[in-house]
Design a protein around this motif. Structure first.
Motif, PDB file in Angstrom:
ATOM      1  N   ALA A  86      61.059   6.997  -5.702  1.00  0.00           N
ATOM      2  CA  ALA A  86      61.277   5.678  -5.308  1.00  0.00           C
ATOM      3  C   ALA A  86      61.946   5.555  -3.977  1.00  0.00           C
ATOM      4  N   TRP A  87      62.704   6.577  -3.732  1.00  0.00           N
ATOM      5  CA  TRP A  87      63.441   6.360  -2.155  1.00  0.00           C
ATOM      6  C   TRP A  87      62.240   6.540  -1.062  1.00  0.00           C
ATOM      7  N   GLN A  88      61.249   7.714  -1.540  1.00  0.00           N
ATOM      8  CA  GLN A  88      60.308   7.986  -0.595  1.00  0.00           C
ATOM      9  C   GLN A  88      59.316   6.753  -0.542  1.00  0.00           C
ATOM     10  N   GLN A  89      59.262   6.127  -1.543  1.00  0.00           N
ATOM     11  CA  GLN A  89      58.473   5.037  -1.380  1.00  0.00           C
ATOM     12  C   GLN A  89      58.863   3.620  -0.415  1.00  0.00           C
ATOM     13  N   HIS A  90      60.172   3.659  -0.358  1.00  0.00           N
ATOM     14  CA  HIS A  90      61.055   2.676   0.508  1.00  0.00           C
ATOM     15  C   HIS A  90      61.535   3.169   1.864  1.00  0.00           C
ATOM     16  N   CYS A  91      61.146   4.656   1.949  1.00  0.00           N
ATOM     17  CA  CYS A  91      61.642   5.045   3.133  1.00  0.00           C
ATOM     18  C   CYS A  91      60.387   6.310   3.852  1.00  0.00           C
ATOM     19  N   PRO A  92      59.388   5.607   4.097  1.00  0.00           N
ATOM     20  CA  PRO A  92      58.129   6.451   4.208  1.00  0.00           C
ATOM     21  C   PRO A  92      58.614   7.439   5.472  1.00  0.00           C
ATOM     22  N   ARG A 110      53.222  17.767 -11.876  1.00  0.00           N
ATOM     23  CA  ARG A 110      52.635  16.680 -12.185  1.00  0.00           C
ATOM     24  C   ARG A 110      53.070  15.327 -12.079  1.00  0.00           C
ATOM     25  N   SER A 111      54.371  15.135 -11.398  1.00  0.00           N
ATOM     26  CA  SER A 111      54.869  14.025 -10.823  1.00  0.00           C
ATOM     27  C   SER A 111      54.310  13.574  -9.576  1.00  0.00           C
ATOM     28  N   GLY A 112      53.592  14.553  -8.875  1.00  0.00           N
ATOM     29  CA  GLY A 112      53.128  14.340  -7.563  1.00  0.00           C
ATOM     30  C   GLY A 112      54.065  14.138  -6.524  1.00  0.00           C
ATOM     31  N   LEU A 113      55.363  14.595  -6.942  1.00  0.00           N
ATOM     32  CA  LEU A 113      56.467  14.442  -5.751  1.00  0.00           C
ATOM     33  C   LEU A 113      55.864  14.990  -4.133  1.00  0.00           C
ATOM     34  N   ARG A 114      56.213  14.531  -3.280  1.00  0.00           N
ATOM     35  CA  ARG A 114      56.015  15.095  -2.126  1.00  0.00           C
ATOM     36  C   ARG A 114      57.152  15.596  -1.520  1.00  0.00           C
ATOM     37  N   ILE A 115      56.918  17.090  -1.367  1.00  0.00           N
ATOM     38  CA  ILE A 115      58.014  17.830  -0.523  1.00  0.00           C
ATOM     39  C   ILE A 115      57.616  18.174   0.773  1.00  0.00           C
ATOM     40  N   ASP A 116      58.332  17.999   1.855  1.00  0.00           N
ATOM     41  CA  ASP A 116      57.829  17.904   3.141  1.00  0.00           C
ATOM     42  C   ASP A 116      58.366  19.642   3.651  1.00  0.00           C
ATOM     43  N   ARG A 117      59.482  20.023   3.306  1.00  0.00           N
ATOM     44  CA  ARG A 117      60.062  21.133   3.738  1.00  0.00           C
ATOM     45  C   ARG A 117      60.868  21.755   2.586  1.00  0.00           C
ATOM     46  N   VAL A 118      61.162  23.167   2.617  1.00  0.00           N
ATOM     47  CA  VAL A 118      62.004  23.951   1.690  1.00  0.00           C
ATOM     48  C   VAL A 118      63.165  24.380   2.397  1.00  0.00           C
ATOM     49  N   LEU A 119      64.253  24.199   1.697  1.00  0.00           N
ATOM     50  CA  LEU A 119      65.595  24.355   2.203  1.00  0.00           C
ATOM     51  C   LEU A 119      65.827  26.214   1.997  1.00  0.00           C
ATOM     52  N   GLY A 120      66.514  26.579   3.085  1.00  0.00           N
ATOM     53  CA  GLY A 120      66.840  28.202   3.131  1.00  0.00           C
ATOM     54  C   GLY A 120      68.248  28.136   3.301  1.00  0.00           C
ATOM     55  N   ASP A 121      68.737  29.502   3.536  1.00  0.00           N
ATOM     56  CA  ASP A 121      70.175  29.696   3.877  1.00  0.00           C
ATOM     57  C   ASP A 121      70.544  29.307   5.243  1.00  0.00           C
ATOM     58  N   ALA A 122      69.618  28.936   5.967  1.00  0.00           N
ATOM     59  CA  ALA A 122      70.065  28.689   7.300  1.00  0.00           C
ATOM     60  C   ALA A 122      69.798  27.259   7.693  1.00  0.00           C
ATOM     61  N   ALA A 123      70.805  26.320   8.335  1.00  0.00           N
ATOM     62  CA  ALA A 123      70.701  24.952   8.431  1.00  0.00           C
ATOM     63  C   ALA A 123      69.188  24.923   9.522  1.00  0.00           C
ATOM     64  N   PRO A 124      68.290  23.873   9.293  1.00  0.00           N
ATOM     65  CA  PRO A 124      67.436  23.540  10.090  1.00  0.00           C
ATOM     66  C   PRO A 124      67.729  22.721  11.250  1.00  0.00           C
ATOM     67  N   PRO A 125      67.146  22.939  12.418  1.00  0.00           N
ATOM     68  CA  PRO A 125      67.492  22.211  13.694  1.00  0.00           C
ATOM     69  C   PRO A 125      67.704  20.768  13.370  1.00  0.00           C
ATOM     70  N   GLU A 126      67.231  20.124  12.488  1.00  0.00           N
ATOM     71  CA  GLU A 126      67.305  18.644  12.160  1.00  0.00           C
ATOM     72  C   GLU A 126      68.822  18.438  11.974  1.00  0.00           C
ATOM     73  N   TRP A 127      69.603  19.392  11.322  1.00  0.00           N
ATOM     74  CA  TRP A 127      71.174  19.061  11.115  1.00  0.00           C
ATOM     75  C   TRP A 127      72.119  20.354  11.185  1.00  0.00           C
ATOM     76  N   ALA A 128      71.526  21.338  12.092  1.00  0.00           N
ATOM     77  CA  ALA A 128      72.354  22.516  12.149  1.00  0.00           C
ATOM     78  C   ALA A 128      73.520  22.314  12.948  1.00  0.00           C
ATOM     79  N   ALA A 129      73.740  21.318  13.797  1.00  0.00           N
ATOM     80  CA  ALA A 129      74.726  20.662  14.495  1.00  0.00           C
ATOM     81  C   ALA A 129      75.934  20.149  13.757  1.00  0.00           C
ATOM     82  N   ASP A 130      75.544  19.756  12.579  1.00  0.00           N
ATOM     83  CA  ASP A 130      76.650  19.083  11.510  1.00  0.00           C
ATOM     84  C   ASP A 130      76.864  19.582  10.327  1.00  0.00           C
TER      85      ASP A 130
END
Length: 256
Positions: A86-92, A110-130
């Motif tokens: 539902a959040w994906q639909q409203h926050c494309p 089965r749900s068709g959930l879209r997964i863009d990235r898989v989390l790991g033990d290291a923070a990605p650049p998108e939020w590593a500063a925070d």
């Protein structure tokens, strides 16, 4: 029946600078009313991260967007994903990040959930500063990714702590869950999840020791009364079922 939730529901509640919670629910799990909670974090770049999104609410969405654009939707373990679509639909424009192995689950496929990235033990650049992050493993594919907001010293968990309040559960359910160790002031996960995590106990204990070593000022999680004060000590007690969580446990097995 007492109200198991934490009103007001589906509304932003400040925790620290750039950190809010949203209480929602109750969910019904094996007939038990379970409060559920989302954490909202504003990153340094102004974007918003939704950790374990709860049910979609248009007014809540509008309130969040006044603080910044929603750029990240996070499913932090293999169980907390059901409200994501539902959040994906409203926050494309938002990226969806998932705990390891979530995408392998049959209901998720089965749900068709879209997964863009898989989390790991290291923070990605998108939020590593925070945010720093630590993956807590278990057996049967269980993984939970914990997040630490360094500026406010806020630790964000999901199901590693379940801290339900007996007074909110009624005269029958409250004592049963107390016996299961799932109640305040320092609740633990349900017995089945403890068993699953103990299938990789040494690795899980090492990750838990790293969480305790962060000495958080507050600890937020998805179900029950979060740790608003004396959080570091209470967290150590809550995770004590994994064994020794001292500095030596955190270092054990770490790369030289």
């Amino acid at each position: 029946m007492p109200d198991a939730t934490y009103p007001p529901l589906d509304a932003l509640k400040p925790v620290a600078d750039d950190v809010w919670i949203v209480d929602s629910g109750p969910l019904r799990v094996l007939g038990m009313p379970l409060p559920v909670r989302m954490t909202v974090i504003r990153l340094r770049d102004g974007g918003i991260l939704l950790h374990s999104p709860t049910r979609y609410d248009p007014d809540l969405h509008a309130d969040i967007e006044t603080m910044g654009p929603i750029r990240h939707l996070v499913a932090p373990n293999i169980a907390h994903w059901t409200f994501l679509q539902a959040w994906q639909q409203h926050c494309p424009q938002a990226l969806t990040w998932a705990a390891p192995n979530l995408g392998k689950r049959r209901p998720v496929r089965r749900s068709g959930l879209r997964i863009d990235r898989v989390l790991g033990d290291a923070a990605p650049p998108e939020w590593a500063a925070d945010l720093a992050q630590i993956v807590v493993p278990g057996g049967l594919g269980f993984r939970e990714v914990a997040f630490f907001h360094g500026a406010s010293r806020t630790l964000v968990l999901t199901d590693l702590v379940l801290n339900l309040e007996p007074a909110k559960l009624g005269p029958i359910l409250g004592p049963v869950l107390r016996l299961a160790g799932m109640t305040a002031p320092a609740g633990r996960p349900p017995p089945y999840l403890r068993l699953v995590i103990k299938l990789r106990r040494r690795e899980a204990a090492r990750a838990a020791a790293r969480l305790v070593a962060l000495a958080p000022r507050q600890v937020i999680f998805a179900h029950g009364a979060w740790f608003e004060r004396d959080a570091a000590r209470t967290l150590r007690t809550s995770l004590g079922w994994l064994g020794d969580l001292g500095p030596e446990a955190a270092r054990e097995g770490a790369p030289a």
